[in-house]
Each structure stands twice: as C-alpha cells, then as structure tokens.
Design a protein around this motif. Structure first.
Motif, mmCIF file in Angstrom:
data_model
loop_
_atom_site.group_PDB
_atom_site.id
_atom_site.type_symbol
_atom_site.label_atom_id
_atom_site.label_comp_id
_atom_site.label_asym_id
_atom_site.label_seq_id
_atom_site.Cartn_x
_atom_site.Cartn_y
_atom_site.Cartn_z
ATOM 1 N N ARG A 147 -8.014 1.704 3.721
ATOM 2 C CA ARG A 147 -6.541 1.693 3.782
ATOM 3 C C ARG A 147 -6.047 2.987 4.417
ATOM 4 O O ARG A 147 -6.517 4.092 4.105
ATOM 5 C CB ARG A 147 -5.909 1.460 2.416
ATOM 6 C CG ARG A 147 -6.119 2.505 1.376
ATOM 7 C CD ARG A 147 -5.133 2.331 0.198
ATOM 8 N NE ARG A 147 -5.167 0.981 -0.375
ATOM 9 C CZ ARG A 147 -4.133 0.412 -1.000
ATOM 10 N NH1 ARG A 147 -3.004 1.090 -1.166
ATOM 11 N NH2 ARG A 147 -4.236 -0.803 -1.509
ATOM 12 N N ILE B 50 -3.212 -5.616 1.100
ATOM 13 C CA ILE B 50 -3.285 -5.074 2.451
ATOM 14 C C ILE B 50 -4.153 -5.997 3.312
ATOM 15 O O ILE B 50 -4.849 -6.874 2.797
ATOM 16 C CB ILE B 50 -3.849 -3.638 2.482
ATOM 17 C CG1 ILE B 50 -5.329 -3.619 2.031
ATOM 18 C CG2 ILE B 50 -2.997 -2.704 1.627
ATOM 19 C CD1 ILE B 50 -5.991 -2.261 2.202
ATOM 20 N N ASN B 51 -4.126 -5.777 4.610
ATOM 21 C CA ASN B 51 -4.970 -6.524 5.539
ATOM 22 C C ASN B 51 -6.043 -5.577 6.074
ATOM 23 O O ASN B 51 -5.731 -4.661 6.845
ATOM 24 C CB ASN B 51 -4.132 -7.096 6.681
ATOM 25 C CG ASN B 51 -3.153 -8.138 6.200
ATOM 26 O OD1 ASN B 51 -3.531 -9.074 5.508
ATOM 27 N ND2 ASN B 51 -1.877 -7.966 6.544
ATOM 28 N N ALA C 34 -7.636 -10.286 3.844
ATOM 29 C CA ALA C 34 -6.543 -9.941 2.931
ATOM 30 C C ALA C 34 -7.126 -9.494 1.597
ATOM 31 O O ALA C 34 -7.801 -10.263 0.911
ATOM 32 C CB ALA C 34 -5.628 -11.137 2.736
ATOM 33 N N THR D 59 -6.760 -1.455 9.852
ATOM 34 C CA THR D 59 -6.310 -1.948 8.552
ATOM 35 C C THR D 59 -4.821 -1.649 8.401
ATOM 36 O O THR D 59 -4.373 -0.538 8.695
ATOM 37 C CB THR D 59 -7.120 -1.294 7.415
ATOM 38 O OG1 THR D 59 -8.462 -1.782 7.472
ATOM 39 C CG2 THR D 59 -6.534 -1.605 6.053
ATOM 40 N N THR D 60 -4.073 -2.622 7.942
ATOM 41 C CA THR D 60 -2.613 -2.480 7.857
ATOM 42 C C THR D 60 -2.116 -2.839 6.455
ATOM 43 O O THR D 60 -2.823 -3.444 5.665
ATOM 44 C CB THR D 60 -1.911 -3.395 8.874
ATOM 45 O OG1 THR D 60 -2.240 -4.769 8.579
ATOM 46 C CG2 THR D 60 -2.344 -3.071 10.294
ATOM 47 N N GLY D 61 -0.882 -2.442 6.183
ATOM 48 C CA GLY D 61 -0.219 -2.861 4.953
ATOM 49 C C GLY D 61 -0.107 -1.803 3.883
ATOM 50 O O GLY D 61 0.660 -1.970 2.931
#
Length: 369
Positions: A102, A56-57, A52, A107-109
């Motif tokens: 990102r 974002i993750n 984290a 990678t998500t978020g």
C-alpha cells in the motif's frame, strides 16, 4: 490494464536496446550464463494483475506454479526489487507472488495523506487478504514469506499476528524488534541519533518530500541504492546525502540504467509519501501493539544481513542478533547468515547467493504431508 501495458512497454524498450548490443541490460543476473535477451523475455512472462484486498487495489506480479512464496519489498522499492528471485523461484518449482505494498507503485486506494492508515495492522490486513486470495481459504493456505527492509518489519508482524498463514520466513536486513513498553521508538531513535537521523527527518509530512523534489527522483533513488556505509544514515536539512544536484548520477554495479529508470518512473508517478508513511506510523504501531509485548515469533525463520548494512550497525543490533536475544524472541530461528562486504540491498547486490539461501531453507518445508 495500465500496469500490464506499462511494464510490457518497458520490456519492449529493453528488448529494442538489446538488439544491437546484448550487454546493455545487466539485470536480472543468472547463474547459467543465459543471454540477457532470454532473461528479459522471461521477465515478460511475469503476470501482472490487480487484487482487491482490505479496501485497496493491490498490484501483484506473479510467476510459476507450486508452493506459494510471498515476496514483500521495503523502501524505496517495488515488486521489481524481487525480479531475480521471481525468475529463480519460478524455475525451481515455486509460485512467486510479489505485490506493491500500500502506497507504492501501481497499488491504489490507500489514503496517503493519513500516516495512521499505514500501521502494521493495516499492512498485515492487506497481506492476509492477499494470501487468502492467492492461496485460497482454509487451514492449508499457508505461504512461504521472503521479505526485506520494511517488508521484513511487516513479515515479522504477519508472523506475530497470524502465524497460521506462514510456513516459514526468510527475513533480510531487519531482525525482529520486540516491543519495548518503556520507550516509543521514535523518541528512542531521536535520542540516540539526533535530529538529522533519516527516520527523524522523515517525520514531518511534506518536508522531506520537498527536499526530494529539489534533488530529483532519480538522484534520490540512486543515493539510497549507493549507500553502503556501516553507520547511521543522516540527512541534514538542505544537505541530504551530501551530493550536488549537478553531480553525475552514479549507479552501484548491481543495478542498470534501465532498472533505475523503471523505479524512477513509478516513484515519479506516486511520489515518496506512501513509503514514508511507514516511518511516520512507528509510534502509532507502538501504541497499537501493546497486547503483543513479550510475545514470541513461532514460525521457522532464516535471517540474512550484509555486514555493511546500516541496519546491522543500529545500536544494539549485533549483540541482539549474536548473543541470544534474537533466538530467545524467535525460538524457531534456524540460521543467521552474515554476508561479508554486502550492504543493504543484498537480494539485488548478491542475487545468486540470496536465491540459493532462500531455496535451501524453504525446500525443507515444501513437501506436503
């Protein structure tokens, strides 16, 4: 964890294909002629985790123990672009960390519908948080950075904004680009190269994605990987790379069908918008970075580029690199290497040479005081 299972399934698939004929897998290459089965087994040792950072993750691939080397990919790439370097660095006493940036891969978020969330400030924020997470807080959490393409752009920004986080930088393909207070970058590029220039074509959200969808993810990736003309890349509307959807998909010698399949699987899942947003934020970066106009990069740097790389043939790039401008803006620039007959994806095309260049440079800074 989905990302771990997905990669392990891919590794198992490769291992099965290797059983009857161990020459199927062409990457990663190695200098000691070890079998490709051994290489794939080493790839399976890479740890995949989610961290984290900055809202974002972030998916991170990691291998090895020792001083940390942060590997930052470009477009259209993933952590996987560093597969050769991860194995090499881990075997030479380093801890290799390779995230999906990102908008990429697992990678998500990040809100991919908003290019304004893909500025250098956002991405450097991600990287600083990642460095803090993997290297720990405090004054001694500096890392080595190796970066390519858009990864290099972000690495230069990291060195500019937070030099306290970087021991030394190896930048591939893209040199530092000082901010010109008179011209917005997109305006200048369109003036120089016209409306068909690839960066110009990438600007309208959804337009190039629609064309990519017609061509197909696998073909789009293979066209990028195959490009090795020392000139500006133009993608005329409806024509693109100039290949037909019916033409067979070809691969450069340095990438295998399995490699392309891995890239394809990830970009089919995410689409290309996340990566394209970096291009769409160019003018926003220019607006936000006015305070750094005229600022220098104050970390030790080695720069490597292929003489067939389109970035090396961007107008003014050769003179900037070779005639003192680069050294003026980057006073701790220690070495510039021009690889002959090598194109844009140099760390994949010539992994052994790049690995040795990286190691030779960073080992001078690896001894702790």
């Amino acid at each position: 964890m989905e990302t771990c299972i997905g990669f392990k399934n891919w590794v198992l698939h490769i291992l099965k294909s290797l059983l009857p004929q161990t020459t199927h897998l062409t990457t990663p290459t190695t200098t000691n002629k070890e079998s490709q089965t051994e290489v794939v087994l080493k790839m399976e040792q890479i740890e995949h985790k989610m961290v984290a950072v900055n809202g974002i993750n972030m998916h991170v691939a990691e291998l090895g123990k020792g001083p940390t080397v942060l590997l930052i990919h470009g477009f259209p790439e993933l952590w996987y672009t560093w597969r050769h370097q991860i194995l090499y660095l881990a075997s030479h006493g380093y801890r290799a960390i390779a995230p999906d940036l990102r908008g990429y891969g697992d990678t998500t978020g990040a809100p991919i519908s908003d290019p304004a969330k893909f500025t250098t400030l956002h991405v450097v924020g991600d990287l600083v948080a990642l460095i803090d997470a993997v290297a720990g807080p405090g004054e001694n959490n500096k890392v080595f950075v190796v970066a390519h393409d858009w990864g290099a752009v972000m690495a230069w920004a990291l060195c500019l904004y937070r030099p306290d986080k970087v021991k030394a930088l190896v930048a591939l393909s893209v040199p530092f680009s000082p901010r010109n207070p008179k011209y917005k970058p997109l305006d200048a590029l369109q003036h120089l190269y016209g409306k068909d220039y690839y960066i110009t074509r990438f600007q309208e959200p959804g337009e190039i994605e629609g064309e990519f969808a017609v061509w197909g993810t696998e073909r789009v990736l293979s066209n990028f990987f195959n490009f090795r003309k020392p000139e500006a890349l133009c993608l005329p509307k409806g024509i693109g790379f100039g290949t037909s959807p019916d033409d067979p998909i070809t691969l450069p010698s340095w990438i295998s069908k399995e490699d392309l399949a891995y890239y394809t699987s990830k970009f089919e899942k995410t689409g290309f918008t996340g990566g394209l947003n970096y291009y769409r934020a160019l003018n926003i970066n220019w607006e936000l970075t006015a305070p750094w106009t005229g600022a220098q990069i104050k970390v030790p740097v080695k720069f490597i580029v292929g003489d067939l790389d389109l970035t090396y043939h961007t107008m003014g790039a050769k003179d900037y690199i070779q005639k003192g401008g680069f050294k003026k803006d980057v006073p701790l620039l220690e070495d510039v290497v021009i690889l002959q007959g090598v194109a844009h994806f140099l760390h994949e095309e010539k992994p052994d040479e790049i690995n040795q260049h990286i190691h030779h440079f960073i080992q001078h800074f690896s001894v702790e005081p």
